[in-house]
Design a protein around this motif. Sequence first.
Motif, PDB file in Angstrom:
ATOM      1  N   THR A 152       8.170   0.124  -3.626  1.00  0.00           N
ATOM      2  CA  THR A 152       7.590   0.678  -2.403  1.00  0.00           C
ATOM      3  C   THR A 152       7.422  -0.436  -1.371  1.00  0.00           C
ATOM      4  O   THR A 152       7.524  -1.622  -1.691  1.00  0.00           O
ATOM      5  N   VAL A 153       7.161  -0.040  -0.150  1.00  0.00           N
ATOM      6  CA  VAL A 153       6.853  -0.987   0.923  1.00  0.00           C
ATOM      7  C   VAL A 153       5.339  -1.048   1.060  1.00  0.00           C
ATOM      8  O   VAL A 153       4.680  -0.019   1.246  1.00  0.00           O
ATOM      9  N   GLU A 154       4.793  -2.254   0.922  1.00  0.00           N
ATOM     10  CA  GLU A 154       3.344  -2.429   0.920  1.00  0.00           C
ATOM     11  C   GLU A 154       2.931  -3.538   1.894  1.00  0.00           C
ATOM     12  O   GLU A 154       3.760  -4.347   2.327  1.00  0.00           O
ATOM     13  N   PRO A 155       1.630  -3.589   2.242  1.00  0.00           N
ATOM     14  CA  PRO A 155       1.144  -4.694   3.075  1.00  0.00           C
ATOM     15  C   PRO A 155       1.374  -6.038   2.383  1.00  0.00           C
ATOM     16  O   PRO A 155       1.381  -6.113   1.145  1.00  0.00           O
ATOM     17  N   ARG A 156       1.566  -7.078   3.152  1.00  0.00           N
ATOM     18  CA  ARG A 156       1.785  -8.405   2.587  1.00  0.00           C
ATOM     19  C   ARG A 156       0.659  -8.760   1.610  1.00  0.00           C
ATOM     20  O   ARG A 156      -0.510  -8.583   1.914  1.00  0.00           O
ATOM     21  N   GLY A 157       1.034  -9.234   0.444  1.00  0.00           N
ATOM     22  CA  GLY A 157       0.059  -9.515  -0.600  1.00  0.00           C
ATOM     23  C   GLY A 157       0.047  -8.450  -1.671  1.00  0.00           C
ATOM     24  O   GLY A 157      -0.466  -8.678  -2.761  1.00  0.00           O
ATOM     25  N   GLY A 158       0.625  -7.271  -1.365  1.00  0.00           N
ATOM     26  CA  GLY A 158       0.714  -6.213  -2.363  1.00  0.00           C
ATOM     27  C   GLY A 158      -0.500  -5.312  -2.410  1.00  0.00           C
ATOM     28  O   GLY A 158      -1.540  -5.594  -1.801  1.00  0.00           O
ATOM     29  N   SER A 159      -0.357  -4.210  -3.129  1.00  0.00           N
ATOM     30  CA  SER A 159      -1.428  -3.225  -3.274  1.00  0.00           C
ATOM     31  C   SER A 159      -1.706  -2.969  -4.742  1.00  0.00           C
ATOM     32  O   SER A 159      -0.858  -3.236  -5.599  1.00  0.00           O
ATOM     33  N   GLU A 160      -2.915  -2.465  -5.029  1.00  0.00           N
ATOM     34  CA  GLU A 160      -3.267  -2.116  -6.406  1.00  0.00           C
ATOM     35  C   GLU A 160      -2.621  -0.808  -6.830  1.00  0.00           C
ATOM     36  O   GLU A 160      -2.348  -0.587  -8.004  1.00  0.00           O
ATOM     37  N   GLN A 161      -2.379   0.077  -5.846  1.00  0.00           N
ATOM     38  CA  GLN A 161      -1.707   1.347  -6.080  1.00  0.00           C
ATOM     39  C   GLN A 161      -0.740   1.582  -4.922  1.00  0.00           C
ATOM     40  O   GLN A 161      -0.969   1.108  -3.805  1.00  0.00           O
ATOM     41  N   PRO A 162       0.366   2.307  -5.160  1.00  0.00           N
ATOM     42  CA  PRO A 162       1.337   2.525  -4.090  1.00  0.00           C
ATOM     43  C   PRO A 162       0.699   3.226  -2.889  1.00  0.00           C
ATOM     44  O   PRO A 162      -0.101   4.155  -3.045  1.00  0.00           O
ATOM     45  N   THR A 163       1.060   2.777  -1.693  1.00  0.00           N
ATOM     46  CA  THR A 163       0.559   3.402  -0.465  1.00  0.00           C
ATOM     47  C   THR A 163       1.673   4.048   0.338  1.00  0.00           C
ATOM     48  O   THR A 163       1.433   4.520   1.450  1.00  0.00           O
ATOM     49  N   SER A 164       2.901   4.060  -0.215  1.00  0.00           N
ATOM     50  CA  SER A 164       4.027   4.690   0.472  1.00  0.00           C
ATOM     51  C   SER A 164       4.961   5.319  -0.553  1.00  0.00           C
ATOM     52  O   SER A 164       4.844   5.056  -1.759  1.00  0.00           O
ATOM     53  N   ASP A 165       5.847   6.163  -0.079  1.00  0.00           N
ATOM     54  CA  ASP A 165       6.839   6.756  -0.976  1.00  0.00           C
ATOM     55  C   ASP A 165       7.817   5.665  -1.436  1.00  0.00           C
ATOM     56  O   ASP A 165       8.102   4.719  -0.713  1.00  0.00           O
ATOM     57  N   PRO A 166       8.345   5.778  -2.659  1.00  0.00           N
ATOM     58  CA  PRO A 166       9.252   4.755  -3.160  1.00  0.00           C
ATOM     59  C   PRO A 166      10.579   4.747  -2.391  1.00  0.00           C
ATOM     60  O   PRO A 166      11.091   5.797  -2.012  1.00  0.00           O
ATOM     61  N   VAL A 167      11.085   3.542  -2.170  1.00  0.00           N
ATOM     62  CA  VAL A 167      12.412   3.397  -1.561  1.00  0.00           C
ATOM     63  C   VAL A 167      13.473   3.264  -2.651  1.00  0.00           C
ATOM     64  O   VAL A 167      14.660   3.318  -2.370  1.00  0.00           O
ATOM     65  N   LEU A 168      13.014   3.106  -3.894  1.00  0.00           N
ATOM     66  CA  LEU A 168      13.930   2.924  -5.016  1.00  0.00           C
ATOM     67  C   LEU A 168      13.232   3.338  -6.308  1.00  0.00           C
ATOM     68  O   LEU A 168      12.078   2.972  -6.520  1.00  0.00           O
TER      69      LEU A 168
END
Length: 255
Positions: free
Chosen positions: A234-250
């Motif tokens: 997924t595409v996440e804010p820099r540094g990453g997220s604990e849970q996905p915040t967007s739909d997967p691109v792959l």
Amino acid sequence: MTDPKATEPTPTDPAIQSGSYALGALSAEERAAFEAHLAGSEDARTETTGLSDTAVLLGLAVPPVTPPPSLKASIMAQLDGTPQLPAVDAAPAPGPAELRARSRWSQRPLIALASAAAVLGLIAGGGIVATSLVQQGQYQQQAAAIAEITAAADSQRRTVELPDGSATLVWSGELASSALIVDGLEPLPGHQVYELWYIGEDGARPAGTFTADGSQTSRVLEGDMRAGDVIGVTVEPRGGSEQPTSDPVLVIETA
């Protein structure tokens, strides 16, 4: 008149050892001398990165093939009928240099001969020399981990198409490890990163972040892979997220 041989590099000249360094075939002394050479040469760092990438790409160029059981029987039958030379006097005991060489070849196999996935070169370009060498160590760790995954007895791989490229996942259940090789992922703005996920029955588990520039890059996933996990990006804010915040691109399934 200048003797041309006087300017030819010697076999121990660091300027011609980038290939051996990329394959882990230098002694500790040679490696230290070459890294000192790397510290003062941007061209050498760039060349070494390219050779390292090429070495692991060669391992991925041909799908692994399991030889048929009949092959061993055929070879052994030929050996049984091959005349043997008479015994010769035992060779002298190997010296310290030869023992070190044997150790290098047994402990650090050539990545080019393993079914290794391609990894991202991290040491190309200028910047602070100390940082470059640290990044080079990270690169080698990634390459070694990918080589171990692809050399595992139960190693598997799956490739999916992307709009402008492809993505290949290699994994080993025995090692509980996997690596993703992507080609064609578009660059993201500086405040975003691609994040990897192991997705199982209990939800998504973060497995590391990476950046892309449209060319081929790779990343060994962090954490343990579980049987049946789906791998997502997924595409996440820099540094990453604990849970996905967007739909997967792959998304790649492993079962």
